[in-house]
Motif scaffolding. Structure first.
Motif, PDB file in Angstrom:
ATOM      1  N   ASN A 122       2.456  90.928   9.051  1.00 48.68           N
ATOM      2  CA  ASN A 122       1.171  90.666   9.700  1.00 48.68           C
ATOM      3  C   ASN A 122       0.778  89.189   9.732  1.00 48.68           C
ATOM      4  O   ASN A 122      -0.398  88.846   9.846  1.00 48.68           O
ATOM      5  CB  ASN A 122       0.032  91.487   9.060  1.00 48.68           C
ATOM      6  N   SER A 123       1.763  88.302   9.636  1.00 48.08           N
ATOM      7  CA  SER A 123       1.447  86.877   9.810  1.00 48.08           C
ATOM      8  C   SER A 123       1.737  86.408  11.242  1.00 48.08           C
ATOM      9  O   SER A 123       1.087  85.490  11.736  1.00 48.08           O
ATOM     10  CB  SER A 123       2.252  86.017   8.825  1.00 48.08           C
ATOM     11  N   VAL A 124       2.690  87.067  11.902  1.00 46.62           N
ATOM     12  CA  VAL A 124       3.002  86.756  13.302  1.00 46.62           C
ATOM     13  C   VAL A 124       2.619  87.934  14.196  1.00 46.62           C
ATOM     14  O   VAL A 124       2.012  87.763  15.240  1.00 46.62           O
ATOM     15  CB  VAL A 124       4.503  86.441  13.475  1.00 46.62           C
ATOM     16  N   CYS A 125       2.987  89.126  13.781  1.00 47.91           N
ATOM     17  CA  CYS A 125       2.659  90.355  14.514  1.00 47.91           C
ATOM     18  C   CYS A 125       1.758  91.227  13.650  1.00 47.91           C
ATOM     19  O   CYS A 125       2.037  91.430  12.469  1.00 47.91           O
ATOM     20  CB  CYS A 125       3.933  91.131  14.854  1.00 47.91           C
ATOM     21  N   ASP A 126       0.710  91.725  14.238  1.00 48.41           N
ATOM     22  CA  ASP A 126      -0.182  92.644  13.522  1.00 48.41           C
ATOM     23  C   ASP A 126       0.361  94.060  13.707  1.00 48.41           C
ATOM     24  O   ASP A 126       0.170  94.683  14.755  1.00 48.41           O
ATOM     25  CB  ASP A 126      -1.602  92.523  14.071  1.00 48.41           C
ATOM     26  N   GLU A 144       0.481  96.398  20.042  1.00 55.73           N
ATOM     27  CA  GLU A 144       0.446  95.639  21.300  1.00 55.73           C
ATOM     28  C   GLU A 144       1.486  94.523  21.251  1.00 55.73           C
ATOM     29  O   GLU A 144       1.750  93.941  20.196  1.00 55.73           O
ATOM     30  CB  GLU A 144      -0.949  95.079  21.581  1.00 55.73           C
ATOM     31  N   ASP A 145       2.073  94.257  22.418  1.00 53.24           N
ATOM     32  CA  ASP A 145       3.080  93.202  22.500  1.00 53.24           C
ATOM     33  C   ASP A 145       2.432  91.832  22.461  1.00 53.24           C
ATOM     34  O   ASP A 145       1.308  91.638  22.946  1.00 53.24           O
ATOM     35  CB  ASP A 145       3.889  93.331  23.807  1.00 53.24           C
ATOM     36  N   SER A 146       3.157  90.889  21.880  1.00 53.79           N
ATOM     37  CA  SER A 146       2.721  89.499  21.891  1.00 53.79           C
ATOM     38  C   SER A 146       3.143  88.847  23.200  1.00 53.79           C
ATOM     39  O   SER A 146       4.079  89.286  23.860  1.00 53.79           O
ATOM     40  CB  SER A 146       3.356  88.760  20.710  1.00 53.79           C
ATOM     41  N   ASN A 147       2.459  87.763  23.580  1.00 50.04           N
ATOM     42  CA  ASN A 147       2.857  86.980  24.761  1.00 50.04           C
ATOM     43  C   ASN A 147       3.886  85.907  24.413  1.00 50.04           C
ATOM     44  O   ASN A 147       4.339  85.184  25.296  1.00 50.04           O
ATOM     45  CB  ASN A 147       1.628  86.317  25.390  1.00 50.04           C
ATOM     46  N   ILE A 148       4.250  85.797  23.127  1.00 48.38           N
ATOM     47  CA  ILE A 148       5.160  84.732  22.695  1.00 48.38           C
ATOM     48  C   ILE A 148       6.539  84.920  23.328  1.00 48.38           C
ATOM     49  O   ILE A 148       7.147  85.981  23.243  1.00 48.38           O
ATOM     50  CB  ILE A 148       5.275  84.699  21.157  1.00 48.38           C
ATOM     51  N   VAL A 149       7.015  83.845  23.979  1.00 43.55           N
ATOM     52  CA  VAL A 149       8.355  83.848  24.569  1.00 43.55           C
ATOM     53  C   VAL A 149       9.271  82.851  23.854  1.00 43.55           C
ATOM     54  O   VAL A 149      10.488  82.873  24.051  1.00 43.55           O
ATOM     55  CB  VAL A 149       8.324  83.521  26.077  1.00 43.55           C
ATOM     56  N   PRO A 205      10.491  90.820   6.506  1.00 42.94           N
ATOM     57  CA  PRO A 205      10.255  92.252   6.763  1.00 42.94           C
ATOM     58  C   PRO A 205      10.792  92.660   8.131  1.00 42.94           C
ATOM     59  O   PRO A 205      10.675  91.885   9.102  1.00 42.94           O
ATOM     60  CB  PRO A 205       8.720  92.366   6.728  1.00 42.94           C
ATOM     61  N   PRO A 206      11.392  93.820   8.239  1.00 43.00           N
ATOM     62  CA  PRO A 206      12.023  94.254   9.498  1.00 43.00           C
ATOM     63  C   PRO A 206      11.082  94.234  10.695  1.00 43.00           C
ATOM     64  O   PRO A 206      11.526  94.032  11.826  1.00 43.00           O
ATOM     65  CB  PRO A 206      12.486  95.684   9.195  1.00 43.00           C
ATOM     66  N   THR A 207       9.796  94.464  10.444  1.00 44.86           N
ATOM     67  CA  THR A 207       8.854  94.521  11.574  1.00 44.86           C
ATOM     68  C   THR A 207       8.024  93.242  11.726  1.00 44.86           C
ATOM     69  O   THR A 207       7.040  93.218  12.456  1.00 44.86           O
ATOM     70  CB  THR A 207       7.901  95.728  11.404  1.00 44.86           C
ATOM     71  N   ALA A 208       8.433  92.160  11.048  1.00 50.26           N
ATOM     72  CA  ALA A 208       7.652  90.916  11.077  1.00 50.26           C
ATOM     73  C   ALA A 208       7.487  90.370  12.491  1.00 50.26           C
ATOM     74  O   ALA A 208       6.447  89.792  12.827  1.00 50.26           O
ATOM     75  CB  ALA A 208       8.314  89.858  10.194  1.00 50.26           C
ATOM     76  N   ILE A 233      -3.143  82.384  13.516  1.00 50.27           N
ATOM     77  CA  ILE A 233      -2.144  82.545  14.578  1.00 50.27           C
ATOM     78  C   ILE A 233      -2.279  83.912  15.261  1.00 50.27           C
ATOM     79  O   ILE A 233      -2.155  84.033  16.485  1.00 50.27           O
ATOM     80  CB  ILE A 233      -0.705  82.373  14.015  1.00 50.27           C
ATOM     81  N   LEU A 234      -2.564  84.923  14.462  1.00 50.66           N
ATOM     82  CA  LEU A 234      -2.708  86.277  15.012  1.00 50.66           C
ATOM     83  C   LEU A 234      -3.800  86.365  16.068  1.00 50.66           C
ATOM     84  O   LEU A 234      -3.744  87.206  16.969  1.00 50.66           O
ATOM     85  CB  LEU A 234      -3.048  87.268  13.888  1.00 50.66           C
ATOM     86  N   ASN A 235      -4.802  85.516  15.949  1.00 49.46           N
ATOM     87  CA  ASN A 235      -5.931  85.573  16.885  1.00 49.46           C
ATOM     88  C   ASN A 235      -5.632  84.937  18.237  1.00 49.46           C
ATOM     89  O   ASN A 235      -6.394  85.111  19.183  1.00 49.46           O
ATOM     90  CB  ASN A 235      -7.153  84.880  16.275  1.00 49.46           C
ATOM     91  N   LEU A 236      -4.533  84.167  18.312  1.00 48.13           N
ATOM     92  CA  LEU A 236      -4.209  83.437  19.543  1.00 48.13           C
ATOM     93  C   LEU A 236      -3.486  84.373  20.510  1.00 48.13           C
ATOM     94  O   LEU A 236      -2.270  84.377  20.622  1.00 48.13           O
ATOM     95  CB  LEU A 236      -3.361  82.203  19.218  1.00 48.13           C
ATOM     96  N   LYS A 237      -4.275  85.165  21.220  1.00 46.20           N
ATOM     97  CA  LYS A 237      -3.710  86.236  22.050  1.00 46.20           C
ATOM     98  C   LYS A 237      -2.947  85.731  23.262  1.00 46.20           C
ATOM     99  O   LYS A 237      -2.105  86.437  23.805  1.00 46.20           O
ATOM    100  CB  LYS A 237      -4.830  87.183  22.516  1.00 46.20           C
TER     101      LYS A 237
END
Length: 314
Positions: free
Chosen positions: A260-264, A269-274, A289-292, A238-242
């Protein structure tokens, strides 16, 4: 009816016609859905060289009563609807001009090597609600169709994502199958890559998705629907799907959201996920985790409630 020399559109839906009547050559659109048509002969469409749209849904058409020459006069046909008939295979002799072919709710069991090799303008192919299995799709059935962008294989009998998918496909619809596996590299040959992948209502588990299952889609994929499966964790890759904007993982068996399963978090860098749906899993929200989800710009983009193992908060 042949005397109506300026008639362009004719709707004969919902009658009791068993054959196609003589028709004026001016016709551009013919609808004969929900009749009792018992076959198609070459003379049925003689002179209809201007016809663009033909709908014959809900009749009694099958492989034995539709001749391969039936569609030959239709040199400009771009849209053909044959849903709810009794075909066991895609009809042969389809016009080379065809852009959309709908064969939903038939009894189609296989796609042969040559049946689509003349329909080089095909952009949309709908084969949902049939009896397809991946080993009955010929390796070269559609891989080289240069314009095919949307393929619907939902409600079939597929056990894994089929190989040899059309190279230029943008939308692949596979919900309501028996899919256990997304083979590694199955999308690797696609250029520029899928934008939409619908895999809801299957039987995908963690071991059915590999680190290279999504190779080829890293920049292109915008929507990935994996809800109503049997996943116990966020899928690998999933992380690779930029380019990903929509990720649906609701109604699975996911328990944890590891760092690091959704956000590295190692990369700023921000994700494009909306839109990310994780509701109706087994997640303990207090253990996330707080930063997940730190790379996802809007907090409301992530839907976590309700979970199966907790009472809804009010």
């Amino acid at each position: 009816m042949q005397n109506l020399t300026k008639l362009k559109r004719l709707n004969l839906d919902g009658n009791q016609l068993t054959t196609i009547p003589a028709l004026p050559s001016s016709l551009q659109e013919l609808k004969m859905n929900d009749n009792h048509l018992e076959g198609l002969q070459r003379h049925n469409f003689r002179g209809l060289f201007k016809l663009l749209t033909l709908e014959l849904e809900g009749n009694q058409l099958h492989d034995g009563n539709v001749l391969p020459t039936a569609f030959k006069p239709l040199g400009r046909l771009i849209y053909l609807r044959l849903d709810r008939n009794r075909f066991r295979a895609i009809p042969s002799g389809l016009p080379a001009s065809l852009q959309e072919l709908h064969l939903d709710s038939n009894h189609i069991e296989e796609v042969t090597e040559s049946v689509l090799n003349k329909t080089l303008n095909l952009t949309v192919l709908v084969l949902s609600n049939n009896k397809l299995q991946e080993d009955h799709i010929a390796p070269r059935a559609w891989i080289d169709l240069p314009k095919l962008e949307a393929l619907d294989l939902s409600h079939n009998r597929l056990a894994h994502v089929p190989s040899f998918l059309p190279r230029h496909l943008k939308q692949l619809t596979l919900h309501h199958n028996c899919i256990e596996r997304i083979p590694g590299y199955v999308f690797a040959h696609m250029k520029p890559g899928l934008e939409f992948l619908h895999l809801s209502h299957n039987v995908l588990r963690d071991d059915g998705i590999h680190a290279v299952s999504f190779l080829g889609l890293y920049r292109s994929l915008a929507e990935l629907l994996l809800d109503n499966n049997q996943l116990q964790s966020i899928p690998r890759g999933i992380l690779n799907l930029k380019g990903l904007q929509v990720l649906r993982l609701s109604h699975n068996r996911i328990r944890n959201i590891p760092l690091n399963s959704v956000c590295d978090t190692r990369v700023a860098e921000d994700s494009n996920i909306v839109s990310m749906h994780l509701e109706n899993n087994l997640i303990d929200r207090r253990r996330i985790p707080p930063t997940a989800f730190s790379c996802i710009k809007a907090y409301h983009s992530v839907v976590l409630r309700p979970q199966e193992n907790e009472e809804e908060d009010y």
